[in-house]
Design a protein around this motif. Structure first.
Motif, short mmCIF file in Angstrom:
data_model
loop_
_atom_site.label_atom_id
_atom_site.label_comp_id
_atom_site.label_asym_id
_atom_site.label_seq_id
_atom_site.Cartn_x
_atom_site.Cartn_y
_atom_site.Cartn_z
N LYS A 90 2.01 26.18 70.04
CA LYS A 90 1.76 26.04 68.79
C LYS A 90 3.06 26.14 68.02
N ASP A 134 -7.85 20.83 72.63
CA ASP A 134 -8.68 20.63 71.36
C ASP A 134 -7.86 21.16 70.03
N GLU A 135 -7.27 22.38 70.18
CA GLU A 135 -6.41 22.62 69.00
C GLU A 135 -5.46 22.04 68.79
N TRP A 136 -4.79 21.31 69.86
CA TRP A 136 -3.37 20.46 69.66
C TRP A 136 -4.22 19.28 68.92
N LEU A 137 -5.16 18.76 69.17
CA LEU A 137 -5.90 17.21 68.61
C LEU A 137 -6.13 17.71 66.92
N MET A 138 -6.73 18.80 66.83
CA MET A 138 -7.05 19.12 65.69
C MET A 138 -6.08 19.05 64.63
N GLY A 139 -4.80 19.88 65.14
CA GLY A 139 -3.62 19.72 64.49
C GLY A 139 -3.01 18.50 64.01
N ILE A 141 -4.65 15.46 63.81
CA ILE A 141 -5.59 14.24 63.17
C ILE A 141 -5.16 14.25 61.91
N PRO A 142 -5.11 15.43 60.97
CA PRO A 142 -4.84 15.44 59.74
C PRO A 142 -3.63 14.74 59.25
N ARG A 163 -13.32 14.11 74.85
CA ARG A 163 -13.10 14.53 73.47
C ARG A 163 -12.50 13.40 72.51
N LEU A 167 -14.30 11.84 68.80
CA LEU A 167 -13.64 11.82 67.57
C LEU A 167 -13.03 10.57 67.34
N GLN A 170 -12.03 9.48 63.75
CA GLN A 170 -10.94 10.08 63.12
C GLN A 170 -9.55 9.85 63.79
#
Length: 536
Positions: A90, A134-139, A141-142, A163, A167, A170
């Motif tokens: 993180k 999953d957490e890494w990818l969600m961070g 993408i934006p 996964r 997505l 996106q």
């Protein structure tokens, strides 16, 4: 009520309010703008085709986009792509995003958790992380940064690709799927199953760039880098699996500098890129990086390097050869002339022409020169090159000898019937004969076989001699000059061949000799001097 019905209701109300207005033209102009606005919003994404982030305009791309076309400010120069390497926590993810790095590289393994087995961001031998995939990818993408996912186990591939598939709409930025799928020279690390990995990527998430590499190991005394055998094995794998996705080949800098010739051929014939990476402890120098940059087009190479090396590259990126000595550059002189050679037959994949070398696949592969030469004694013809006989690791070994035939004074209609033939075998046997006179004497020679052979063939024309000289030596991607640890053995044979047609123009033909498919014939630094005329 549907979205279409809402749009119609909106238009009717708008017209009712303004139908008696004297500013009807202005109102309808405003109406048209509203319709465009709502239509694009309803079509989901019309207004997000271009996103402005951190004062940089990022166009909307598919996951298989080339990073150089995505990050337009690089102006098609791979040295200007910035990287964050091993973003496996993180804290490191937060740092990479805050530093506005363009490409984020991270490692993926499977780990047991309270929710079952999940992909996490970690590099072996580590088995735990504070960051799931999953957490890494969600961070990411934006932020819309490019990503390179380095798989360390084949078991982690399916859940990650699933996964990504979910997505996909996106993922409007470059996505690279990386694995070491072939063994490197003397590397103790086992590669991932190449066919399994590639087939999974093609099936589950085909719209990504495949990043396919070799396992690596390096010791200071190691002189071998990426060899012809390694790159030909990679090319054979891609051909067998009919890979048509965009490709990049991750290569370790300290080994890449010892394999420039083979790597250049691979990216040429595959229309691919290299991603040059390095570890902090590697014995790679500033000159090594600048030499690599000088030998590849700038759009063909990305550099994932530690900060000191990357800073040095950026300082000298415009004039990399200014800091290189003649000794650095001499072995990589661009002697090969790809534009003067062509395949003799329809392209069936047996001839693979790069910009600096050609690979001839047995049997029945051949190239012929576009230029012509005379043999009337007015001008001589000099042909030089370096030959590598490379084992085909995907074919069963056979004891059959493999060689290279060079035909001069050849005509396109009868190249193997009326020509002077020079022959060199992988065991060092040499021959020189006149095919137009089958009963004439055949000159023979023998040179001590080594890793590769450098040849010179001189036709002085008329009643003068034809010389065939061969030297054998060590090759680290290129022919090495003599030294204490690299003795060069040399042999020459010559003969006189009559010539009776002063106006005849001839061609040069190169073709492999032998019926076995257990070897490739690689020719680089192929150069013709005293050329007279080009074929149309």
């Amino acid at each position: 009520m549907t979205r279409g019905q809402l749009s119609i209701r909106f238009i009717n109300i708008f017209h009712l309010v303004f139908r008696r207005s004297r500013k009807l033209t202005l109102c309808y102009t405003l109406l048209a703008g509203c319709i465009v606005f709502f239509s694009l919003r309803l079509l989901n994404g019309g207004l997000s085709k271009i996103k402005v982030m951190d004062d940089v305009v990022l166009p909307d791309h598919q996951p298989n986009a080339n990073p150089l076309s995505y990050f337009v400010e690089t102006q098609n120069d791979g040295a200007l792509i910035s990287w964050a390497h091993a973003v496996n926590s993180k804290a490191l993810l937060k740092r990479a995003l805050s530093e506005k790095q363009m490409m984020l590289e991270a490692d993926i393994i499977l780990s047991d958790s309270a929710n079952g087995t999940v992909p996490i961001m970690a590099h072996p031998p580590m088995t735990h992380s504070d960051l799931t995939f999953d957490e890494w990818l969600m961070g990411v993408i934006p932020a819309r940064r490019g990503i390179k996912l380095d798989f360390k186990s084949i078991e982690a591939v399916p859940p990650v690709l699933e996964r990504l598939r979910v997505l996909e709409q996106q993922l409007r930025f470059p996505v690279m799927l990386n694995a070491d799928v072939l063994p490197g020279f003397d590397s103790p690390t086992l590669p991932l199953d190449a066919e399994h990995f590639i087939r999974l990527c093609k099936l589950m998430f085909p719209r990504a760039t495949l990043s396919l590499g070799w396992t690596t190991a390096f010791r200071p005394e190691q002189r071998v880098g990426y060899t012809w055998s390694m790159v030909l094995q990679m090319d054979a794998l891609l051909r067998r699996l009919a890979v048509d996705a965009p490709l990049t080949f991750p290569v370790r800098a300290v080994l890449a500098v010892k394999g420039i010739g083979p790597l250049r051929w691979l990216v040429d014939v595959r229309s691919a890129t290299l991603t040059i990476w390095s570890s902090l402890g590697d014995a790679v120098t500033e000159n090594d990086i600048l030499l690599l940059r000088s030998q590849f087009p700038h759009h063909q190479v990305l550099y994932d390097l530690p900060a000191p090396l990357r800073d040095s590259l950026l300082d000298h990126k415009d004039l990399p050869q200014a800091k290189l000595s003649e000794e650095n550059l001499r072995p990589f002189a661009k002697d090969f002339q790809p534009d003067i050679w062509e395949r003799m037959e329809e392209d069936d994949g047996r001839v693979r022409l790069g910009t600096q070398s050609v690979v001839l696949y047995l049997p029945q592969a051949a190239i012929i020169s576009r230029i012509q030469h005379r043999a009337d004694g007015e001008q001589c013809m000099l042909l030089t090159g370096v030959v590598h006989f490379v084992k085909n690791l995907e074919a069963a070994p056979t004891p059959t000898d493999v060689g290279l035939e060079i035909l001069i004074r050849a005509t396109p209609d009868r190249p193997g019937l009326a020509a002077i033939r020079a022959y060199l075998s992988s065991t060092g046997h040499m021959e020189l004969e006149n095919l137009a006179m089958p009963h004439s004497k055949k000159e023979l020679g023998l040179v001590h076989p080594q890793e590769c052979f450098r040849f010179s063939l001189v036709d002085l024309g008329a009643e003068k001699d034809v010389y065939f000289e061969v030297a054998s030596g060590r090759c680290d991607g290129v022919f090495k000059e003599t030294s204490e640890d690299n003795p060069i053995y040399q042999t020459a044979i010559y003969a006189q061949f009559p010539y009776s047609e002063p106006n005849q123009m001839f061609y040069i033909v190169l073709r492999p000799a032998g019926s076995s498919q257990s070897s490739y014939v690689v020719v680089d630094r192929l150069h013709v001097d005293n050329q007279i005329e080009k074929r149309p």
